[in-house]
Design a protein around this motif. Structure first.
Motif, PDB file in Angstrom:
ATOM      1  N   PHE A 140      -4.208   1.583   5.566  1.00  0.00           N
ATOM      2  CA  PHE A 140      -4.975   2.480   4.697  1.00  0.00           C
ATOM      3  C   PHE A 140      -4.211   2.794   3.413  1.00  0.00           C
ATOM      4  N   TYR A 141      -2.884   2.798   3.496  1.00  0.00           N
ATOM      5  CA  TYR A 141      -2.080   3.122   2.310  1.00  0.00           C
ATOM      6  C   TYR A 141      -1.635   1.882   1.530  1.00  0.00           C
ATOM      7  N   LYS A 142      -2.230   0.736   1.829  1.00  0.00           N
ATOM      8  CA  LYS A 142      -1.834  -0.512   1.133  1.00  0.00           C
ATOM      9  C   LYS A 142      -1.956  -0.372  -0.390  1.00  0.00           C
ATOM     10  N   PRO A 143      -2.996   0.308  -0.927  1.00  0.00           N
ATOM     11  CA  PRO A 143      -3.058   0.481  -2.385  1.00  0.00           C
ATOM     12  C   PRO A 143      -1.840   1.229  -2.953  1.00  0.00           C
ATOM     13  N   LEU A 144      -1.232   2.083  -2.134  1.00  0.00           N
ATOM     14  CA  LEU A 144      -0.023   2.789  -2.561  1.00  0.00           C
ATOM     15  C   LEU A 144       1.200   1.877  -2.437  1.00  0.00           C
ATOM     16  N   VAL A 145       1.251   1.113  -1.345  1.00  0.00           N
ATOM     17  CA  VAL A 145       2.343   0.143  -1.141  1.00  0.00           C
ATOM     18  C   VAL A 145       2.406  -0.831  -2.318  1.00  0.00           C
ATOM     19  N   ASP A 146       1.236  -1.260  -2.780  1.00  0.00           N
ATOM     20  CA  ASP A 146       1.158  -2.275  -3.841  1.00  0.00           C
ATOM     21  C   ASP A 146       1.204  -1.691  -5.251  1.00  0.00           C
ATOM     22  N   HIS A 147       1.239  -0.370  -5.375  1.00  0.00           N
ATOM     23  CA  HIS A 147       1.151   0.252  -6.706  1.00  0.00           C
ATOM     24  C   HIS A 147       2.430   0.009  -7.506  1.00  0.00           C
ATOM     25  N   PRO A 148       2.314  -0.389  -8.777  1.00  0.00           N
ATOM     26  CA  PRO A 148       3.523  -0.693  -9.569  1.00  0.00           C
ATOM     27  C   PRO A 148       4.432   0.512  -9.811  1.00  0.00           C
ATOM     28  N   LYS A 149       3.922   1.726  -9.645  1.00  0.00           N
ATOM     29  CA  LYS A 149       4.762   2.912  -9.881  1.00  0.00           C
ATOM     30  C   LYS A 149       5.367   3.466  -8.589  1.00  0.00           C
ATOM     31  N   VAL A 150       5.212   2.716  -7.497  1.00  0.00           N
ATOM     32  CA  VAL A 150       5.782   3.132  -6.205  1.00  0.00           C
ATOM     33  C   VAL A 150       6.890   2.156  -5.817  1.00  0.00           C
ATOM     34  N   GLU A 151       8.122   2.673  -5.692  1.00  0.00           N
ATOM     35  CA  GLU A 151       9.251   1.809  -5.339  1.00  0.00           C
ATOM     36  C   GLU A 151       9.176   1.392  -3.870  1.00  0.00           C
ATOM     37  N   ARG A 152       8.745   2.301  -3.002  1.00  0.00           N
ATOM     38  CA  ARG A 152       8.649   1.976  -1.572  1.00  0.00           C
ATOM     39  C   ARG A 152       7.789   3.039  -0.888  1.00  0.00           C
ATOM     40  N   VAL A 153       7.033   2.643   0.119  1.00  0.00           N
ATOM     41  CA  VAL A 153       6.325   3.614   0.958  1.00  0.00           C
ATOM     42  C   VAL A 153       7.000   3.610   2.322  1.00  0.00           C
ATOM     43  N   VAL A 154       7.492   4.792   2.721  1.00  0.00           N
ATOM     44  CA  VAL A 154       8.175   4.898   4.010  1.00  0.00           C
ATOM     45  C   VAL A 154       7.366   5.812   4.922  1.00  0.00           C
ATOM     46  N   ALA A 155       7.526   5.614   6.227  1.00  0.00           N
ATOM     47  CA  ALA A 155       6.723   6.332   7.209  1.00  0.00           C
ATOM     48  C   ALA A 155       7.577   7.318   7.985  1.00  0.00           C
ATOM     49  N   LEU A 156       7.032   8.507   8.225  1.00  0.00           N
ATOM     50  CA  LEU A 156       7.723   9.470   9.086  1.00  0.00           C
ATOM     51  C   LEU A 156       7.178   9.335  10.505  1.00  0.00           C
ATOM     52  N   SER A 157       7.992   9.721  11.493  1.00  0.00           N
ATOM     53  CA  SER A 157       7.539   9.556  12.884  1.00  0.00           C
ATOM     54  C   SER A 157       6.651  10.715  13.326  1.00  0.00           C
ATOM     55  N   GLY A 158       6.778  11.872  12.692  1.00  0.00           N
ATOM     56  CA  GLY A 158       5.804  12.949  12.844  1.00  0.00           C
ATOM     57  C   GLY A 158       5.609  13.516  14.234  1.00  0.00           C
ATOM     58  N   GLY A 159       6.554  13.277  15.142  1.00  0.00           N
ATOM     59  CA  GLY A 159       6.388  13.779  16.508  1.00  0.00           C
ATOM     60  C   GLY A 159       5.986  12.704  17.494  1.00  0.00           C
ATOM     61  N   TYR A 160       5.656  11.499  17.003  1.00  0.00           N
ATOM     62  CA  TYR A 160       5.387  10.391  17.925  1.00  0.00           C
ATOM     63  C   TYR A 160       6.703   9.978  18.594  1.00  0.00           C
ATOM     64  N   SER A 161       6.613   9.419  19.796  1.00  0.00           N
ATOM     65  CA  SER A 161       7.801   8.833  20.429  1.00  0.00           C
ATOM     66  C   SER A 161       8.201   7.593  19.631  1.00  0.00           C
ATOM     67  N   GLN A 162       9.418   7.124  19.874  1.00  0.00           N
ATOM     68  CA  GLN A 162       9.882   5.922  19.165  1.00  0.00           C
ATOM     69  C   GLN A 162       8.953   4.732  19.419  1.00  0.00           C
ATOM     70  N   ALA A 163       8.565   4.547  20.679  1.00  0.00           N
ATOM     71  CA  ALA A 163       7.711   3.395  21.027  1.00  0.00           C
ATOM     72  C   ALA A 163       6.364   3.474  20.315  1.00  0.00           C
ATOM     73  N   GLU A 164       5.752   4.654  20.333  1.00  0.00           N
ATOM     74  CA  GLU A 164       4.447   4.838  19.698  1.00  0.00           C
ATOM     75  C   GLU A 164       4.553   4.700  18.176  1.00  0.00           C
ATOM     76  N   ALA A 165       5.582   5.347  17.587  1.00  0.00           N
ATOM     77  CA  ALA A 165       5.767   5.283  16.131  1.00  0.00           C
ATOM     78  C   ALA A 165       5.973   3.835  15.676  1.00  0.00           C
ATOM     79  N   CYS A 166       6.763   3.072  16.429  1.00  0.00           N
ATOM     80  CA  CYS A 166       7.027   1.673  16.055  1.00  0.00           C
ATOM     81  C   CYS A 166       5.776   0.809  16.209  1.00  0.00           C
ATOM     82  N   LYS A 167       5.016   1.056  17.270  1.00  0.00           N
ATOM     83  CA  LYS A 167       3.786   0.293  17.495  1.00  0.00           C
ATOM     84  C   LYS A 167       2.804   0.516  16.334  1.00  0.00           C
TER      85      LYS A 167
END
Length: 298
Positions: free
Chosen positions: A223-250
């Motif tokens: 859903f955030y691909k337009p932000l990932v591809d935006h020329p003014k965005v150096e990188r889009v990083v994700a927070l785990s937000g309370g998900y377990s490691q397995a769920e966040a990685c999946k």
């Protein structure tokens, strides 16, 4: 120049950012998870010392290098501390090849209009100057979104970008973190509003100015691909937000171009009582798992 090398790493290199920035209110929980109960220390000074020791143990683990961990976000006291006799930012970059960032917000206001804005940040210019002197590359600031409130989400993005301009003025890279809470009753609706507001704010950025974004993993993959591809965005990083490691990685692996910036999901399963061999093996395993999800190599 170090800054150019850091920028190149943050723009191009595969890997993820370690969030070692629990502060104040979240520190007792992080220490509990690490096996240190609140009865084991008295007062903030002892608490932060124990937290610093845990972070140094992570940063000095053999697997914690720029091969997979391309950056690390530090709490202010960690930035001002030392690892193996060096200031932490210098140690990270020179010894480990990891780009240092500073968490510079002072926590959240009470929720209003479905969101929690950042509290005022007194002395911000002086803090940013200190970060520059210590060799920090960028900063991170967090606010939260609970409801799909158009005016609330617009206020969150406006505040983030206003402070980002101040940060950019010091030559630092701002990580903008408007976290949509994973327990939001309308997470998808809030994400739709957030994407729209972020795209508008990015278009309004002055020429030559870029930002990084730290976002909750979206409900709809890519859903955030337009932000990932935006020329003014150096990188889009994700927070785990309370998900377990397995769920966040999946979930992360389904979002192409987003990389992890996990905190709890990175330190999951680590305890103070582990031998160094056990600890290094466990953090190494976590780093491998999160690296794979960040590079879609799962």
């Amino acid at each position: 120049m170090a800054n150019d090398k850091m920028a190149k790493q943050m723009t191009e290199k595969g890997g993820f950012i370690a969030a070692l920035d629990q502060s104040g209110g979240s520190t007792p929980g992080a220490l509990r998870q690490y096996g240190i109960p609140e009865t084991a220390y008295s007062g903030d000074a002892e608490m932060f010392q124990l937290m610093h020791e845990m972070r140094v143990r992570i940063m000095t683990a053999p697997a914690f290098t720029g091969d997979k961990v391309i950056g690390a976000i530090l709490f202010e006291k960690t930035m001002d501390g030392e690892a193996e006799g060096k200031p932490v930012p210098s140690f990270l970059w020179e010894n480990r090849g990891v780009v240092p960032f500073l968490k510079m917000d002072k926590g959240l206001e009470a929720e209003a209009d479905g969101v929690s804005l950042m509290k005022p940040i007194p002395g911000l210019d002086a803090l940013l100057e200190r970060a520059v002197k210590l060799g920090v590359y960028g900063t991170k600031m967090r606010s939260t979104i609970k409801l799909a409130s158009p005016t609330g989400v617009a206020a969150i993005v406006r505040q983030q970008f206003e402070i980002a301009a101040q940060i950019s003025g010091h030559g630092l890279m701002p990580i903008i973190e408007p976290e949509v809470l994973i327990k939001s009753p309308d997470k998808t609706g809030a994400e739709g509003l957030l994407r729209e507001e972020l795209l508008k704010a990015l278009e309004a950025l002055p020429a030559g100015q870029t930002v990084m974004l730290k976002l909750t993993i979206p409900t709809v993959p890519d859903f955030y691909k337009p932000l990932v591809d935006h020329p003014k965005v150096e990188r889009v990083v994700a927070l785990s937000g309370g998900y377990s490691q397995a769920e966040a990685c999946k979930l992360l692996a389904e979002n192409h171009g987003m990389i992890a910036s996990f905190s709890r999901a990175l330190t999951e399963g680590l305890t103070k009582s582990m031998s160094d061999a056990e600890f290094n093996a466990a953090i190494g395993q976590s780093i491998d798992t999160i690296y794979k999800a960040s590079t879609q190599k799962v």
